[in-house]
Write an enzyme that holds these catalytic residues in place. Structure first.
Site, PDB file in Angstrom:
ATOM      1  N   HIS A  65       5.576  -1.196  -5.995  1.00 12.48           N
ATOM      2  CA  HIS A  65       6.566  -0.991  -4.942  1.00 12.48           C
ATOM      3  C   HIS A  65       6.231  -1.897  -3.753  1.00 12.48           C
ATOM      4  O   HIS A  65       5.114  -2.413  -3.651  1.00 12.48           O
ATOM      5  CB  HIS A  65       6.545   0.471  -4.473  1.00 12.48           C
ATOM      6  CG  HIS A  65       6.935   1.443  -5.542  1.00 12.48           C
ATOM      7  ND1 HIS A  65       6.238   2.609  -5.776  1.00 12.48           N
ATOM      8  CD2 HIS A  65       7.954   1.418  -6.440  1.00 12.48           C
ATOM      9  CE1 HIS A  65       6.812   3.268  -6.764  1.00 12.48           C
ATOM     10  NE2 HIS A  65       7.846   2.573  -7.190  1.00 12.48           N
ATOM     11  N   HIS A 106     -10.026  -1.021 -13.917  1.00 13.88           N
ATOM     12  CA  HIS A 106      -9.231  -0.236 -14.856  1.00 13.88           C
ATOM     13  C   HIS A 106      -8.698  -1.014 -16.046  1.00 13.88           C
ATOM     14  O   HIS A 106      -8.789  -0.571 -17.183  1.00 13.88           O
ATOM     15  CB  HIS A 106      -8.047   0.404 -14.118  1.00 13.88           C
ATOM     16  CG  HIS A 106      -7.091   1.103 -15.024  1.00 13.88           C
ATOM     17  ND1 HIS A 106      -6.005   0.464 -15.611  1.00 13.88           N
ATOM     18  CD2 HIS A 106      -7.053   2.388 -15.468  1.00 13.88           C
ATOM     19  CE1 HIS A 106      -5.357   1.314 -16.379  1.00 13.88           C
ATOM     20  NE2 HIS A 106      -5.949   2.484 -16.309  1.00 13.88           N
TER      21      HIS A 106
END
Length: 326
Positions: A65, A106
């Site tokens: 976003h 990650h």
């Protein structure tokens, strides 16, 4: 006549059994005073993205976003920001490096988020420190990269995390299904005193979690396989108040929409887990993509007086709402 008497006894037994199960598992008489949930900040304070567009191999850095803050996931600064917003616990991901260090990162591939190529296992921790962890983030399809050049040297090692937060609660996600990463993590855990170790919770794939539990059964750790087995055992016997050994000293993370089927949910179940040193964390959605309680509307799905942990990707937005509720 005798048959009718037998039927009455059976009916009475069933009624008493139902009353016992209800009384033994209702949360109706617990926690009359309002309490608030505890806050778990997923990867610290991170950039968010539209979960509807995510598949297992999606590069989420390419679909963020429009940034509302400057922090990047799994960095020391993002974790500091999360704790400054009153996070009770911060979640982070670890992977094994080429030189047997534990890097906090990650993704499967470095190129998703950084200016490197390959996997964490292809590089030493020193080499990984040269990468820009903000390189790949874009909110407009690649027209601009707002964090490029701002994340150089910001991929931390687990050593740095433990040093930066010596008395904070951490949830460590082991991102590999091999024993070696469990062994390396154990080298850190085994020298911790009991108080510090109690602040560490671990989850991940079966092999490393099983290795860690074999070293110390009191380590709070859980894998998907062991969680499934533990919850099946609880569903079979939990109505009696029995807590399986597999649910002791561990971690239960599950979507809130499934949690309602647990015996004693929410508060009696929470009390039972607290009594055996187990943390309970609920997430939004179906739990597939780490969907969190990230806005005011999502908080409506949290049971009244639930005092366990809620998973959030926007600790900065959720914490003020929770605090204002006190």
């Amino acid at each position: 006549m005798k048959k009718n008497k037998t039927i009455r006894y059976i009916i009475l037994f069933i009624v008493l059994l139902v009353v016992f199960i209800w009384a033994n598992n209702t949360s109706l008489f617990l926690r009359n005073n309002e309490v608030n949930p505890k806050l778990l900040a997923h990867r610290g304070l991170a950039q968010t993205f539209d979960l509807d567009n995510v598949e297992w191999d999606t590069n989420t850095a390419e679909i963020i976003h429009k940034p509302e803050h400057e922090y990047l996931e799994n960095t020391i600064e993002s974790m500091k920001a999360a704790f400054s917003h009153d996070a009770d616990i911060v979640e982070l991901d670890i992977k094994l490096t080429k030189d047997n260090k534990l890097a906090v990162f990650h993704d499967y591939l470095l190129e998703y988020r950084t200016d490197g190529k390959g996997e964490i296992a292809d590089f030493t921790m020193k080499e990984l420190k040269k990468l820009d962890v903000g390189y790949g983030y874009t909110a407009d399809g690649g027209k601009t990269y707002p964090f490029r050049g701002k994340g150089i040297g910001m991929m931390p090692s687990i050593d740095e995390v433990f040093k930066a937060f010596p008395d904070k609660e951490l949830l460590i996600h082991v991102k590999a299904n091999d024993e070696e990463i469990g062994k390396v993590l154990w080298n850190y855990l085994k020298v911790m005193n009991k108080e510090r170790l109690s602040q560490i919770t671990i989850y991940g794939d079966d092999i490393p979690i099983e290795y860690l539990k074999n070293q110390n059964k009191d380590i709070r750790a859980m894998s998907k396989k062991s969680l499934k087995q533990a919850l099946i055992s609880y569903e079979l016997l939990g109505w009696t108040g029995y807590i399986p050994e597999s649910l002791k000293n561990t971690y239960v993370g599950l979507p809130v929409k499934y949690a309602k089927f647990l015996w004693g949910w929410p508060n009696k179940f929470g009390d039972r887990m607290e009594s055996v040193n187990t943390k309970v964390v609920i997430v939004e959605g179906n739990g597939k993509w780490s969907e969190g309680f990230d806005n005011k509307d999502s908080l409506k799905n949290i049971p009244k007086n639930y005092s366990g942990y809620i998973w959030t990707n926007r600790i900065d937005k959720i914490s003020p709402i929770i605090k204002d509720h006190k």
